[in-house]
Design an enzyme around this catalytic site. Structure first.
Site, PDB file in Angstrom:
ATOM      1  CB  CYS A   1     -24.843 -28.932  -4.438  1.00  0.00           C
ATOM      2  SG  CYS A   1     -26.508 -29.341  -5.018  1.00  0.00           S
TER       3      CYS A   1
ATOM      4  CG  HIS B   1     -20.439 -29.590  -8.333  1.00  0.00           C
ATOM      5  ND1 HIS B   1     -20.699 -30.166  -7.109  1.00  0.00           N
ATOM      6  CD2 HIS B   1     -21.614 -29.030  -8.734  1.00  0.00           C
ATOM      7  CE1 HIS B   1     -21.964 -29.966  -6.778  1.00  0.00           C
ATOM      8  NE2 HIS B   1     -22.547 -29.280  -7.753  1.00  0.00           N
TER       9      HIS B   1
ATOM     10  CG  HIS C   1     -25.917 -33.863  -7.767  1.00  0.00           C
ATOM     11  ND1 HIS C   1     -25.179 -33.677  -6.615  1.00  0.00           N
ATOM     12  CD2 HIS C   1     -26.131 -32.608  -8.279  1.00  0.00           C
ATOM     13  CE1 HIS C   1     -24.962 -32.392  -6.441  1.00  0.00           C
ATOM     14  NE2 HIS C   1     -25.530 -31.728  -7.437  1.00  0.00           N
TER      15      HIS C   1
END
Length: 382
Positions: free
Chosen positions: A146, A280, A314
């Site tokens: 990620c 994040h 996400h």
């Protein structure tokens, strides 16, 4: 050497860059219940269209937009390319495998299939981009879970700083909604059941989302010579790894704090100079607690913080690139985006609940990936 952003292309479940920014400021979320696969139950997802997006089409659209916004004309024969993806063509590969395993295709039919696995290798979005812009220059395709988006920007900055390229097209693309990704995250207990609520007391987990963000980066001198519009400067970067767990952050936070410290040092800024942190903020139990602790330690003065994943979902490897784009929009419009999905915060942070007018000079964008990948990026107004 100063490295600046002269072009942005973005597509998320909220829409293109302008649509995404407008809806984000209004606190809208693109997350809805979908059932793209009959064998799996409905889940909240951030889907661009009604079905999982084709990665080739997504890549072509966002790269074309980035180039147009930069004012450049093709071909760009010496331009570098650094485009990453953590999942790549996993969805298409799963379809090919299923065809063979269920007998829905003739023997040896892979060679004739228009989606041959050779065309679905992880570096293909970078190769597509190189072909589109007509470059013979450096082409890289980083993968760092990620944290991929910020890692791609970091590699691009290095190419410019060492003189390898004057211009680089960089960013990340992701089409992560596949049966394997869904079942894998479900088995981990990481998926939300109703929506994404970063930093909220009632957060349930992450929501998978599709998206891509691509940037045109140039040396400051090259951009000045052609009188390009500059969205912002890549001021500093920090990249570290926990070398600890495969699927959880190291909760002592030392490695992640080091990435942020590196980033601030290289930018020539202190924590007090940062006006906004794009977190994040995955809305998982561990990530949000870990990240909140980091921010509280490094920014005791309570810097403004938000996560945009409650609006887009996400986007895994593309999430840091989307975050960087939203940071540049915050600089351009002098507005901080809200933490969509937040109702009651669990943490003592200055979380942006509604779009906030603010002086925005320097912003910090954070990404944390599986395997302990930590990436931090400072973007500044020029």
């Amino acid at each position: 050497m100063k490295v600046v952003v002269t072009g942005i292309g973005l597509i998320s479940a909220l829409g293109n860059l302008e649509q995404s920014w407008e809806r984000l400021l209004k606190g809208k979320s693109a997350i809805e219940l979908h059932q793209p696969f009959a064998e799996l139950p409905p889940l909240p997802l951030g889907i661009i269209d009604s079905q999982p997006v084709d990665l080739t089409r997504l890549t072509n659209q966002v790269v074309e937009t980035a180039v147009k916004s930069s004012g450049l004309t093709l071909p760009l024969s010496e331009c570098g390319v650094v485009i990453g993806s953590s999942r790549g063509y996993q969805g298409m590969l799963e379809k090919l495998a299923k065809k063979q395993l269920t007998g829905n295709s003739q023997p040896n039919n892979l060679e004739k299939d228009s989606s041959s696995f050779i065309d679905l290798l992880p570096h293909q979005p970078a190769i597509l981009t190189a072909n589109y812009i007509g470059t013979k220059g450096t082409v890289l395709a980083p993968m760092a879970a990620c944290a991929t988006g910020i890692w791609a920007i970091a590699r691009a900055v290095e190419l410019i700083e060492v003189g390898q390229c004057q211009q680089v097209i960089a960013g990340a693309v992701e089409s992560p909604i596949t049966p394997l990704s869904i079942t894998g995250f479900r088995k981990m207990g990481a998926l939300a059941q109703t929506g994404a609520y970063p930093f909220d007391c009632s957060r349930e987990g992450l929501v998978l989302g599709e998206g891509a963000a691509i940037f045109v980066l140039e040396s400051g001198e090259f951009a000045r010579q052609r009188s390009a519009k500059i969205y912002g400067e890549i001021r500093g970067l920090g990249l570290t790894n926990d070398a600890s767990y495969g699927n959880a952050p190291d909760l002592n936070g030392k490695s992640a704090m080091l990435a942020i410290a590196q980033c601030l040092t290289r930018s020539g800024l202190s924590a007090e100079d940062i006006d906004y942190v794009h977190a994040h903020g995955t809305a998982t139990e561990l990530n949000d607690r870990h990240e909140a602790n980091l921010i509280q330690k490094i920014f005791p003065q309570k810097v403004a913080v938000s996560s945009t994943k409650g609006a887009t979902g996400h986007t895994l490897g593309a999430s840091g690139a989307l975050g960087a784009a939203f940071c540049l929009m915050a600089i351009e419009h002098q507005v901080l985006p809200p933490c969509v999905g937040l109702n009651e915060s669990e943490f003592d942070l200055d979380l942006v609940r509604y779009a906030r007018q603010s002086q925005v000079e320097n912003v910090l964008c954070l990404s944390f990936g599986f395997g302990g990948q930590n990436a931090a990026l400072v973007l500044s107004k020029v």
